[in-house]
Each structure stands twice: as structure tokens, then as C-alpha cells.
Scaffold this motif. Structure first.
Motif, PDB file in Angstrom:
ATOM      1  N   PRO B 102      76.258  35.637  66.750  1.00 34.23           N
ATOM      2  CA  PRO B 102      75.475  34.670  65.594  1.00 34.23           C
ATOM      3  C   PRO B 102      76.505  33.969  64.806  1.00 34.23           C
ATOM      4  N   VAL B 103      76.311  32.580  64.594  1.00 36.81           N
ATOM      5  CA  VAL B 103      76.546  31.919  63.180  1.00 36.81           C
ATOM      6  C   VAL B 103      76.552  32.401  62.324  1.00 36.81           C
ATOM      7  N   THR B 104      77.223  32.231  61.861  1.00 35.32           N
ATOM      8  CA  THR B 104      77.189  32.594  60.298  1.00 35.32           C
ATOM      9  C   THR B 104      77.678  31.907  59.050  1.00 35.32           C
ATOM     10  N   GLY B 181      72.014  46.054  61.155  1.00 37.57           N
ATOM     11  CA  GLY B 181      73.768  46.539  62.337  1.00 37.57           C
ATOM     12  C   GLY B 181      73.878  45.018  62.539  1.00 37.57           C
ATOM     13  N   LEU B 182      73.385  43.547  62.483  1.00 37.33           N
ATOM     14  CA  LEU B 182      74.879  42.657  62.806  1.00 37.33           C
ATOM     15  C   LEU B 182      75.331  41.895  62.058  1.00 37.33           C
ATOM     16  N   ILE B 183      74.171  40.795  61.039  1.00 37.20           N
ATOM     17  CA  ILE B 183      74.348  40.514  60.134  1.00 37.20           C
ATOM     18  C   ILE B 183      73.019  40.440  59.004  1.00 37.20           C
ATOM     19  N   TRP B 184      73.745  39.626  57.780  1.00 31.34           N
ATOM     20  CA  TRP B 184      72.311  39.837  57.292  1.00 31.34           C
ATOM     21  C   TRP B 184      71.947  38.173  57.623  1.00 31.34           C
ATOM     22  N   LEU B 236      71.726  34.507  46.372  1.00 32.66           N
ATOM     23  CA  LEU B 236      72.031  33.421  47.166  1.00 32.66           C
ATOM     24  C   LEU B 236      71.344  32.050  46.533  1.00 32.66           C
ATOM     25  N   GLU B 237      72.015  31.522  46.605  1.00 33.19           N
ATOM     26  CA  GLU B 237      71.721  30.134  45.909  1.00 33.19           C
ATOM     27  C   GLU B 237      71.439  28.989  48.322  1.00 33.19           C
ATOM     28  N   LEU B 245      76.076  36.480  57.043  1.00 39.09           N
ATOM     29  CA  LEU B 245      75.129  35.583  56.632  1.00 39.09           C
ATOM     30  C   LEU B 245      74.512  34.177  57.849  1.00 39.09           C
ATOM     31  N   GLY B 246      73.454  34.950  58.796  1.00 43.32           N
ATOM     32  CA  GLY B 246      72.965  34.226  59.670  1.00 43.32           C
ATOM     33  C   GLY B 246      71.751  33.740  59.742  1.00 43.32           C
TER      34      GLY B 246
END
Lengths: 512, 258
Positions: B102-104, B181-184, B236-237, B245-246
Motif C-alpha cells: 500500500p502507498v504510505t 491489520g495493514l495501515i491507517w 493529523l493535519e 498511513l495510506g
């Protein structure tokens, strides 16, 4: 004359009022710690935060020395308010919680508890909270030493890979907990996000030889206590307050083995003890020591001569004690199953010379039968026989032997040999052979205090009075002793004991 | 030339396919957030959601077409300096960014731009929360303690290990992967989620909480897994990026392409 009393009283009141007035008008002169011990009618308070502002910071900003537990930064040694810069990094990392067991701790500074921060009352603290880029969570910090909403929490909310800054003036002196207050706050605290910040009083704390940083916390894992491998946080156990581990400094082995705290006889040790919780209150105790002073609740006043002190979750205490006797002392939460079944144990290892006058170590290990454990049949037989006027020497010796082993053998030993230099021997005793019978009975009734020479050796200790024994019993014991171990076989009768007891003023039952 | 060749390989692989799936929605979904005006119930209209988070390969294709979103070109107010910093170059993934991961390290602005370019949008928090309530057999598994524990386990690990590729596990009831289970994941209205930064103020109608669209308190304080999502997004902003985070995109159901 009757009017003199009200006049004096009025005068006193005026003086007290004036004293109170001038005290509250004096700027920023909190009392020294020693003042708390001075008995005054109205002990001065420190003024709290109202008198905690000593003006703007002076001099160049100072970077705070942060230490990992169990170490404590050195005293600030400052006499003027300073600007202090604190850089604290949040790191989420897997660490051992027990031998062969790991847990993902969320830490302030890479340790549980987090780095110890030490400033002086009136200091302006520029606080930088850095959340490591590898963190999964946002974090913040609530310092109980901060005056302001959330204790800094709202101003320090920091996403992973970010840094927040806020500034506060440390207005109140004391030992304060800090912790993370990000949702879900219970989980952040349960994962180890807490530590201590000491705000020294302006004059500093009394100097000591060693300072240590200890913080209790409770932990909740999916696996059982000491189950091997990686253990995840168990939310339900945390909500139920059913701790898997209760630990000092975040690990079962943080303060044991090679990691034991170390000090020496003659030193004064100070413990800064916090409790991060999240749930449990600590009954903090050091087995074998008495705290000379406890700044209870981490505040300004101290209590003296304390055995166990309560450390609330989200609270702290300071404990000082002087070390007299070498050995290993065990730090525990005296809610004692936590100590022995959940890990709340630490060791303070004291080296140095023994001091037998304060603590002898084990002097005697003998059979203890208890009052009722000895067969008292022979004693009863002897008493009956004596009443009937048919008491034989054998009956007396048999009864005396039973009584001796319950009472006298603890010191003089079963074989009458005593302990060389400590308890005089009764076997083949030249003292028993040479002293008149009356004196020997008096020793039992009144005890013996001071120097005595037995079989060529000097003894100088204390035998307590055994006047709780009946005349019957004393007669039988002495008859047994004199009939044993090569002594002269002299028989002692109940009537003789009665006569001597009646002639001797003494305290009844002094020994028990 | 090498770069172009690599790019062509990536672009021509199947990795670029964006699979959307239709979710039926729910007229009165019990959000963990306490919406004062609606007793905690929100209406979720049917919508479409990407079955997987947007991958590095997909995002690379996007910045190829949209030079203004390349690393170094995107303005700082829309993307902080760490925007896509784990890529080897503005148009090169390199060793630390596999195409199928995933792109983060993408900002909210960039995520939004990506979705717009795909004729889509970011899901709202309610949509995301509704979708994430499902497990393999139930549309709402949130009261299942085992489900919660499984989700919490991800939070128990620091994110210093490489992120897995998308779509590895079992999809949920709706056919969606990796909501846990993978990313925000960014959501469109993250900025309205003004949960107090200080978790303990919740009884206090503090200023922070009634500015946003979701005047917020939480209904289900035991659902730590979702609470942490909210806390993260609150921290976050829009220009921020983090290493885990993706995002994924959504579409209104009426925009269904046949």
C-alpha cells in the motif's frame, strides 16, 4: 488577676495574626524541608503555586539531563529560575517483560518507566515531545507537574514522525507522575507510558548518598504470567483490572540479579517511587528496612519512621533511609500476592561490615515445641504427686525435662551447652556448682542482667525473668538441670521456690 | 530509459486495476462516535469502496499523469517534506517500496487528488467505520471480543517491519481487504473528527468538540481498535504523512459504472 488571662490571650492572637500576615506578604520564600520538623503553632505553608513563580528565567537555557531507570539525574544545584529544555522521544518497542517473554511497550525515552526529569521550582520548561517515525500511534504527555488544562496533553498531541513543543512554568514543588493521555488512555498507560518529573524545592532536597528511580505498573497480557514468547495486550483483563503482571520498572528482572540496586552500609538511600497504574494502588514496602522519612504523595511534608507507604496510581512518594546492616532487601508491593505471583519484586543489595549489635543474623536454630507441644503428662504427674506428698526425684526430673525443652532450651540448648559467648552453659556449670541454691532460683525468677563468668568465659547479656513459671515448674526445671549433664544433683523443692519468690519483689510475668 | 522501462512494466501489470465493490449501507448504523443530533445512529447510503488500499504502483501511475503531485513538486502546504520519501525517486519506487505494498507517506490532499482523478472520493469516516465493522461472515462483528482482540493485535506491534502487500488475507463479507491489520487510512472528513486530544475530557463540553461536524464523544469505549483509528486521525493535519498511513477511494453508488 483574672483580667490578665483574656489580655494575654488577645495579645497572643494579635501576634499570631501579624506573623501570618507578614508571612503571606513575604515574596517567594518557601520554608526549607527541615522546617517541617520544627514544632510551631501554625506551620508555614509553602504557598503552593501562588508562591511558585520566581520570575522570568535567568541565564542561558539549560538542556535537562534525562536518565533511564533506576538512575536519577543529579540535583539541579541552581539558586535561580532557569529555562530548561526537555527533549523526550516516544518509542514503541518490543522488550522483555519476563524471562523469555516479550511485550510491545510504548515508552517515553525507550524505557519503562520513561526518562526521569529533574527541574527546580520556578523553572520554565520548554518541552519537546518527539514521536518516532516508526511509531504506529499518535501520543501526547500529561505531566502532573504542569499547571494548565490537560497538563500539556492537548498541546502535545503528536502523530508518528512528528514533534510537538509547549512551555510551562513549574509552579509547584514535588514529585509528579507524567503519562500519555491519548485515546484510549488506559491502553497507552497499560503499555508503559509513564514516568516521573521531580520539581525540586528552591533550596533542593537534603543531600543523600544514593538516589534511585523505581516505578510500579500493572500489565495485562493475553497469555498467563510467565507464558513464553510474545504477549499481546489483553483489553478485557485491563478493564477487569485483572493484572497478569505487577512490576517495578517494567520487567520482572528490572531490579533483580545483576540489575539489583546497590548501596553500602553507612549510606543514606533515597527512592523516588512512582506508580503508573493504570489500575492498581501500591502498598510500597522494603522488607527489612524502615523508611526514616517519606515525603508521602510526593508532596512537601514528610512522615518519619514508616513501614509501608501507599503510592496511588498516578502518584509518587520519596523515601529516605539510612543503611546499617548489609544484605539483600526486597522491594515489594505489600499486596503480597503481587510480589510473589505477579512479579512486584526488586532487590536492594547492601554491602559493608556486619553490625551484630543491630542485627545478629541467625543465632539459634532449635526445636520449638510451643507451649502445648511438649508432653505435659510428666508435669501433671509431678504436680499431683507433690500435692500428695509423694513426689520422687525421678518425677521431678521428668517434669523438669519437659518444661526445660519448651522454655529454657531456646537459649541454653537441649544439651545445656548454651552458645559460647552469648548464652552461658548449664552443663557442667561451675556457676551452678558454686552459687547458693537461693541465687539460682532468683536468677530464674528475676532474670540475670550483666556480666557473669561461667566455666572461665565472660558473658554479658540479658536473661529475662521467668516468673511466669509456677513454683512447681521452677523447682522441677532446676532439679532436672542439676541432675543432668554432670551437675551436682541438688534437688529443689516447690516450697523453697515459694519462699524465695515471696521474699523477692519483682514483676510478675515479665517474660511474656 | 531504464526508468521508463520499469515504469512501463509496472503500468502494464495487473496491479493497476482498481476494484470497487458495492456496499449496501445501513439506514441506522451505530457509530462509535456520539452524534448528538441522532443518538449515535448514522445513515449510510449504499456506496462503492475499493477492495484494497491504493498501492505504490497505482500511486506511481497517478503521479506520472499528474506531475504536480510528484515528490518535490507538490507544494509543502499540501504535502509535508516526508511525502513519498521512501520512494527512490519522484518516479521510482526502489527497494523500499514494492509495487504491491500500500502507498504510505501520502498527505490527505494527495489522497484526495488521487481519488478525484479516479472519478472517486475518499470515504467518509462513517462509511469507513461501517465497512470496517464487518468480518468474513458478519456485517457488524464489533461486539465480538475475539474480533476486537484480533484487530488489537496489529496495534500491539510497532511498525518498524516492512508493510505487507495488499490483499493477502481473507476478504470480509463485502469482499473488502485490509481494513484492519495493514495501515491507517485517510478519510474524507478526518478534520471534522475533533475528538479531544486529551482522552479524559469527554464529560466536559470543551471548545474543541463542538466545532466539527461530528460533535464527538464516543459511544463504545471498549472498542479500542476503532478508538485508536479516531485518535490517529485526530492527530493529523492535511499535509501530514506517516510511514503507515495510506488510503483507499470510494464512490457514491449512483456513480456505479456498469
Amino acid at each position: 488577676m483574672t483580667t490578665a488571662f483574656p489580655a494575654t490571650t488577645t495579645l497572643l492572637c494579635v501576634m499570631l495574626a501579624l506573623a501570618g500576615c507578614s508571612a503571606s506578604g513575604t515574596p517567594a520564600t518557601p520554608p526549607t524541608a527541615g522546617n517541617t520538623a520544627v514544632a510551631t503553632a501554625t506551620p508555614a505553608d509553602t504557598g503552593g503555586s501562588r508562591k511558585g513563580d520566581f520570575g522570568p528565567p535567568r541565564g542561558e537555557p539549560i538542556k535537562a539531563v534525562l536518565t533511564s531507570p533506576p538512575n536519577v539525574p543529579p540535583p539541579t544545584g541552581r539558586s535561580a529560575p532557569a529555562k530548561v529544555i526537555v527533549e523526550l522521544e516516544v518509542i514503541e518497542k518490543e522488550l522483555p517483560i519476563s524471562e523469555g517473554t516479550t511485550y510491545t511497550f510504548w515508552t517515553f525515552g525507550g524505557t519503562v518507566p520513561g526518562s526521569f526529569i529533574r527541574v527546580r521550582q520556578g523553572d520554565t520548561v520548554e518541552f519537546h515531545l518527539n514521536n518516532h517515525p516508526d511509531s504506529k500511534m499518535p501520543h501526547n504527555i500529561d505531566l502532573h507537574g504542569v499547571t494548565g488544562p490537560g497538563g500539556g496533553a492537548a498541546s502535545s498531541f503528536t502523530a508518528p514522525g512528528h514533534s510537538s513543543q509547549f512551555t510551562f512554568k513549574a509552579l509547584n514543588q514535588g514529585l509528579f507522575v507524567y503519562h500519555c493521555a491519548t485515546a484510549p488512555v488506559g491502553m497507552h498507560v497499560a503499555n508503559g507510558m509513564y514516568g516521573l518529573i521531580l520539581v525540586e524545592p528552591p533550596e533542593g532536597l537534603p543531600p543523600v548518598d544514593k538516589e534511585f528511580y523505581v516505578m510500579q505498573g500493572d500489565f495485562y497480557t493475553v497469555g498467563k504470567f510467565r507464558e513464553k514468547g510474545f504477549q499481546a495486550f489483553d483489553m478485557q483483563k485491563a478493564i477487569d483490572e485483572n493484572a497478569t503482571y505487577v512490576l517495578f520498572n517494567g520487567s520482572e528482572t528490572a531490579l533483580t540479579g545483576d540489575n539489583a540496586l546497590k548501596a553500602s552500609v553507612g549510606q543514606t538511600v533515597r527512592l523516588y517511587v512512582g506508580n503508573g497504574g493504570p489500575n492498581l494502588v501500591s502498598s510500597f514496602h522494603v522488607i527489612g528496612e524502615i523508611f526514616d522519612k517519606v515525603w508521602y504523595e510526593g508532596g512537601t511534608r514528610y512522615q518519619e519512621n514508616v513501614q509501608t507507604t501507599l503510592v496511588p496510581a498516578g502518584g509518587a512518594i520519596i523515601a529516605d533511609f539510612h543503611l546499617e546492616v548489609p544484605g539483600s532487601y526486597v522491594l515489594v508491593d505489600h499486596s503480597i500476592f503481587r510480589a510473589f505471583n505477579k512479579g512486584a519484586l526488586g532487590i536492594l543489595k547492601i554491602d559493608g561490615p556486619n553490625n551484630l549489635s543491630i542485627y545478629s543474623g541467625k543465632e539459634v536454630d532449635s526445636v520449638y515445641l510451643g507451649d502445648k507441644a511438649a508432653s505435659l503428662t510428666s508435669v501433671a504427674v509431678a504436680a499431683t504427686s507433690n500435692a500428695a506428698g509423694t513426689l520422687s526425684l525421678e518425677q521431678q526430673v521428668a517434669a523438669g525435662k519437659s518444661l526445660y525443652s519448651g522454655t529454657c532450651s531456646v537459649c541454653h540448648q537441649d544439651n545445656g551447652a548454651g552458645l559460647s559467648g552469648v548464652f552461658p552453659p548449664l552443663a557442667k556449670s561451675d556457676y551452678l556448682a558454686t552459687q547458693p541454691k537461693e541465687q539460682i532460683v532468683r536468677v530464674v525468677l528475676n532474670g540475670l542482667n550483666g556480666a557473669v563468668k561461667v566455666n572461665g568465659q565472660d558473658y554479658n547479656s540479658v536473661m529475662p525473668p521467668m516468673s511466669q513459671l509456677t513454683d512447681d515448674e521452677i523447682a522441677n526445671i532446676l532439679t532436672f538441670v542439676q541432675s543432668s549433664w554432670g551437675n551436682n544433683g541438688e534437688r529443689v523443692r516447690k516450697e523453697e521456690v515459694t519462699a524465695i519468690r515471696n521474699a523477692t519483689p519483682r514483676t510478675q510475668g515479665a517474660a511474656h | 530509459m531504464r526508468l521508463t522501462a520499469l515504469l512501463m512494466t509496472v503500468l502494464s501489470s495487473g496491479a493497476l486495476a482498481e476494484d470497487f465493490v458495492r456496499l449496501p449501507g445501513q439506514p441506522a448504523f451505530a457509530s462509535i462516535l456520539r452524534y448528538a443530533e441522532s443518538d449515535g445512529k448514522v445513515s449510510i447510503a449504499p456506496f462503492q469502496l475499493m477492495t484494497r488500499p491504493v498501492t505504490n504502483a497505482q500511486f506511481l501511475a497517478f503521479v506520472v499523469k499528474h506531475p504536480e503531485w510528484r515528490r518535490g513538486a507538490a507544494p509543502a502546504i499540501f504535502a509535508e517534506p516526508r511525502y513519498l520519501e521512501h520512494w527512490s525517486g519522484p518516479l521510482l519506487l526502489g527497494d523500499s517500496a514494492e509495487p504491491e505494498q500500500p502507498v504510505t507517506r501520502v498527505s490527505w490532499f494527495a489522497a484526495r487528488a488521487y481519488c478525484e482523478a479516479s472519478n472517486a472520493r475518499l470515504p467518509t469516516w462513517s462509511e469507513w467505520e461501517y465497512a470496517a465493522a464487518a468480518d468474513a461472515t458478519r456485517a457488524d462483528a464489533r461486539q465480538d471480543l475475539a474480533w476486537r482482540d484480533r484487530i488489537l493485535r496489529w496495534y500491539a506491534k510497532p511498525s518498524n517491519a516492512a508493510i505487507a502487500r495488499v490483499g493477502q488475507g481473507v476478504p470480509d463479507l463485502h469482499g473488502v481487504h485490509d481494513l484492519h491489520g495493514l495501515i491507517w487510512e485517510w478519510v474524507d472528513d478526518y478534520a471534522a473528527m475533533l475528538v479531544s486530544a486529551d482522552n479524559r475530557n469527554q464529560a466536559d463540553p470543551d471548545l474543541l468538540k463542538f466545532c466539527g461536524a461530528g460533535a464527538l464523544d464516543t459511544n463504545d469505549r471498549e472498542n479500542y481498535a476503532v478508538l485508536m483509528r479516531i485518535a490517529m486521525l485526530s492527530a493529523l493535519e492535511g499535509h501530514d504523512t506517516t510511514g503507515n498511513l495510506g488510503f483507499r477511494c470510494a464512490r457514491d453508488s449512483s456513480e456505479d459504472s456498469p
